[in-house]
Design a protein around this motif. Structure first.
Motif, PDB file in Angstrom:
ATOM      1  N   ARG A  40      -4.418   9.859  -2.271  1.00  0.00           N
ATOM      2  CA  ARG A  40      -5.419   9.049  -1.820  1.00  0.00           C
ATOM      3  C   ARG A  40      -4.379   7.336  -1.839  1.00  0.00           C
ATOM      4  NH1 ARG A  40      -5.252  10.128  -7.716  1.00  0.00           N
ATOM      5  NH2 ARG A  40      -4.890   8.864  -8.831  1.00  0.00           N
ATOM      6  N   ARG A  41      -4.708   6.254  -1.060  1.00  0.00           N
ATOM      7  CA  ARG A  41      -3.987   5.338  -1.173  1.00  0.00           C
ATOM      8  C   ARG A  41      -4.185   4.468  -2.489  1.00  0.00           C
ATOM      9  NH1 ARG A  41      -6.541   6.627   3.663  1.00  0.00           N
ATOM     10  NH2 ARG A  41      -4.565   5.400   5.916  1.00  0.00           N
ATOM     11  N   ILE A  50       0.549  -1.275   0.135  1.00  0.00           N
ATOM     12  CA  ILE A  50       0.196   0.090  -0.065  1.00  0.00           C
ATOM     13  C   ILE A  50       0.945   1.838  -0.097  1.00  0.00           C
ATOM     14  CG2 ILE A  50      -2.092   1.163   0.999  1.00  0.00           C
ATOM     15  CD1 ILE A  50      -2.618  -1.274   0.283  1.00  0.00           C
ATOM     16  N   GLY A  51       1.138   2.129  -1.049  1.00  0.00           N
ATOM     17  CA  GLY A  51       1.343   3.206  -1.433  1.00  0.00           C
ATOM     18  C   GLY A  51       0.049   4.565  -1.678  1.00  0.00           C
ATOM     19  N   ASP A  65      -6.415   1.573  -8.207  1.00  0.00           N
ATOM     20  CA  ASP A  65      -7.154   2.676  -6.469  1.00  0.00           C
ATOM     21  C   ASP A  65      -8.107   1.600  -5.814  1.00  0.00           C
ATOM     22  OD1 ASP A  65      -6.022   5.200  -7.301  1.00  0.00           O
ATOM     23  OD2 ASP A  65      -7.709   5.042  -9.133  1.00  0.00           O
ATOM     24  N   ILE A  66      -8.467   1.828  -4.233  1.00  0.00           N
ATOM     25  CA  ILE A  66      -8.170   1.062  -3.521  1.00  0.00           C
ATOM     26  C   ILE A  66      -9.821   1.602  -2.536  1.00  0.00           C
ATOM     27  CG2 ILE A  66      -6.620  -0.098  -3.096  1.00  0.00           C
ATOM     28  CD1 ILE A  66      -5.630   0.999  -1.062  1.00  0.00           C
ATOM     29  N   SER A  67     -10.652   1.124  -3.124  1.00  0.00           N
ATOM     30  CA  SER A  67     -11.765   1.473  -1.585  1.00  0.00           C
ATOM     31  C   SER A  67     -11.371   1.671  -0.278  1.00  0.00           C
ATOM     32  CB  SER A  67     -13.041   0.192  -1.490  1.00  0.00           C
ATOM     33  OG  SER A  67     -14.235   1.135  -1.171  1.00  0.00           O
ATOM     34  N   GLU A  68     -11.933   2.800   0.508  1.00  0.00           N
ATOM     35  CA  GLU A  68     -11.413   2.533   2.004  1.00  0.00           C
ATOM     36  C   GLU A  68     -12.857   2.490   2.424  1.00  0.00           C
ATOM     37  OE1 GLU A  68      -9.263   5.360   3.683  1.00  0.00           O
ATOM     38  OE2 GLU A  68      -8.303   6.157   2.000  1.00  0.00           O
TER      39      GLU A  68
END
Length: 406
Positions: free
Chosen positions: A156-157, A131-132, A176-179
């Motif tokens: 954003r992550r 994760i960055g 992209d990832i969902s939080e």
């Protein structure tokens, strides 16, 4: 027929096929296996080939028409960045500088990847965490020592799917990832707000805008990231917060870090606390105040040694404290029984534990309590210490290795 361009699809098929046979491998392991099946040494090399193939078709930094995006990247040795925060970074590696040039020539966005080990000079995909964040580049300033100062703002992550050097620059392929969905976290936010005030005071963290931010923001994820940015934690602890995608879970982990158990109390400091309460009881004071505590600290072996090293006259300090307790606190005389510590007293005791943790003490000492007293700037105790020339800075200097403690 499939070729190297289909490597990720092949890796997914391989994992699914093995799963049906009760064999489980990780995503990275499947990528490495497919790379060798295609006659390539490892996934980093294959990933570089894939990037080169894509750049024959699209310009650098362009968004891919799939779920992945290719960005210039900068590996970070000793910093875990978070969204919603501005970071000054100092870049010395040539490959990182080339990545920044690519970013400034394009969309001014770069992936910040956290290294697993700071000592790795030339990191590859296996050397950075999964994760960055994507960050926006704001400024680039050359320094006299040949390095560069870069000002970035986290956006954003993202999840890293590839990380390699090509054309002398680092590149990262990310998705992209969902939080997750934000939930009502008012109770947790309220507790963190209260605990974080003490935390910043103990650690000397200047956050002039943080309390206004708490008043105006109700987004639990953004609050969690803002607090995490300012906490003094190990790289491992900070990365675990970055990699915790659910905002509520992230808030709860931050609360747990703020509430870490205090260190063991030294025998001398335990005796000092009892002595402070005795000073109040002998005067039939209803409350034990910071002045009772400071009077007790003048007889604490550790704290008194540090105050003498700051050239404090302990005799005059005791006299001032005694006069204050005997003459200015008559309004709290009571026949009700044992004295109860004031909230300020309890705050200082709590901060002492945090300070002991920060400096690595195996047990809380009177010196930790002395340092924890300074944030109570409106108290007579803090004023009397200042009159004796005792300050946080002078204590830090007095406690440097090799310094005569007096």
């Amino acid at each position: 027929m499939r070729d190297f361009r289909d490597a990720k699809a092949m890796a997914q098929t391989l994992r699914e096929s093995l799963t049906t046979k009760a064999v489980t491998i990780s995503h990275s392991e499947s990528l490495e296996l497919v790379s060798r099946m295609l006659g390539v040494a490892d996934w980093n090399t294959l990933s570089a080939l894939l990037h080169a193939e894509r750049r024959d078709i699209i310009a650098p930094i362009a968004k891919l028409k799939t779920s992945t995006t290719l960005y210039p990247a900068v590996p970070l040795r000793d910093l875990v960045p978070f969204p919603h925060a501005t970071y000054p970074m100092f870049v010395g590696r040539e490959s990182s500088f080339q990545s920044l040039n690519q970013a400034f020539e394009g969309g001014r966005e770069v992936v910040l990847a956290v290294q697993r080990e700071a000592g790795v000079e030339d990191p590859r995909f296996a050397d950075v965490y999964e994760i960055g964040i994507v960050a926006q580049l704001l400024e680039l300033e050359p320094l006299t020592d040949g390095t560069f100062r870069v000002l970035t703002r986290g956006l954003r992550r993202v999840e890293l799917r590839g990380f390699a050097i090509e054309s002398a620059a680092y590149w990262a392929e990310v998705v992209d990832i969902s939080e997750g969905v934000a939930r009502d976290a008012r109770d947790v936010i309220r507790r963190i707000y209260q605990r974080f005030q003490d935390y910043t005071a103990v650690h000397g963290i200047m956050v002039p805008d943080i309390w206004l931010f708490f008043d105006q923001t109700r987004d639990p994820g953004q609050i969690a990231d803002t607090v995490a940015t300012r906490m003094k934690l190990s790289i491992k602890d900070k990365y675990e917060l970055l990699a915790t995608l659910d905002p509520m879970t992230r808030l709860e982990r931050i609360e747990a870090l703020l509430n870490r158990p205090q260190r063991t109390v030294s025998a001398d400091y335990a005796a000092t606390i009892r002595r402070a309460l005795d000073h109040a009881d002998r005067r039939r004071h209803q409350y034990a105040t910071l002045e009772h505590l400071l009077l007790a600290l003048t007889d604490d072996a550790d704290a008194s040694a540090v105050m003498r090293a700051c050239d404090a006259d302990l005799g005059k300090l005791r006299q001032s404290l005694t006069q204050y307790l005997d003459n200015e606190l008559k309004h709290i005389v009571s026949e009700a029984g044992s004295a109860v510590p004031t909230q300020a007293f309890e705050r200082v005791d709590q901060r002492a534990g945090l300070h002991a943790q920060e400096v690595g003490n195996p047990a809380v000492t009177g010196v930790n309590a002395l340092v924890a007293l300074f944030p109570e700037t409106r108290s007579p105790a803090a004023r009397m210490l200042a009159e004796q020339g005792v300050s946080r800075l002078r204590i830090d200097i007095a406690r440097q290795p090799g310094k005569d403690k007096g």
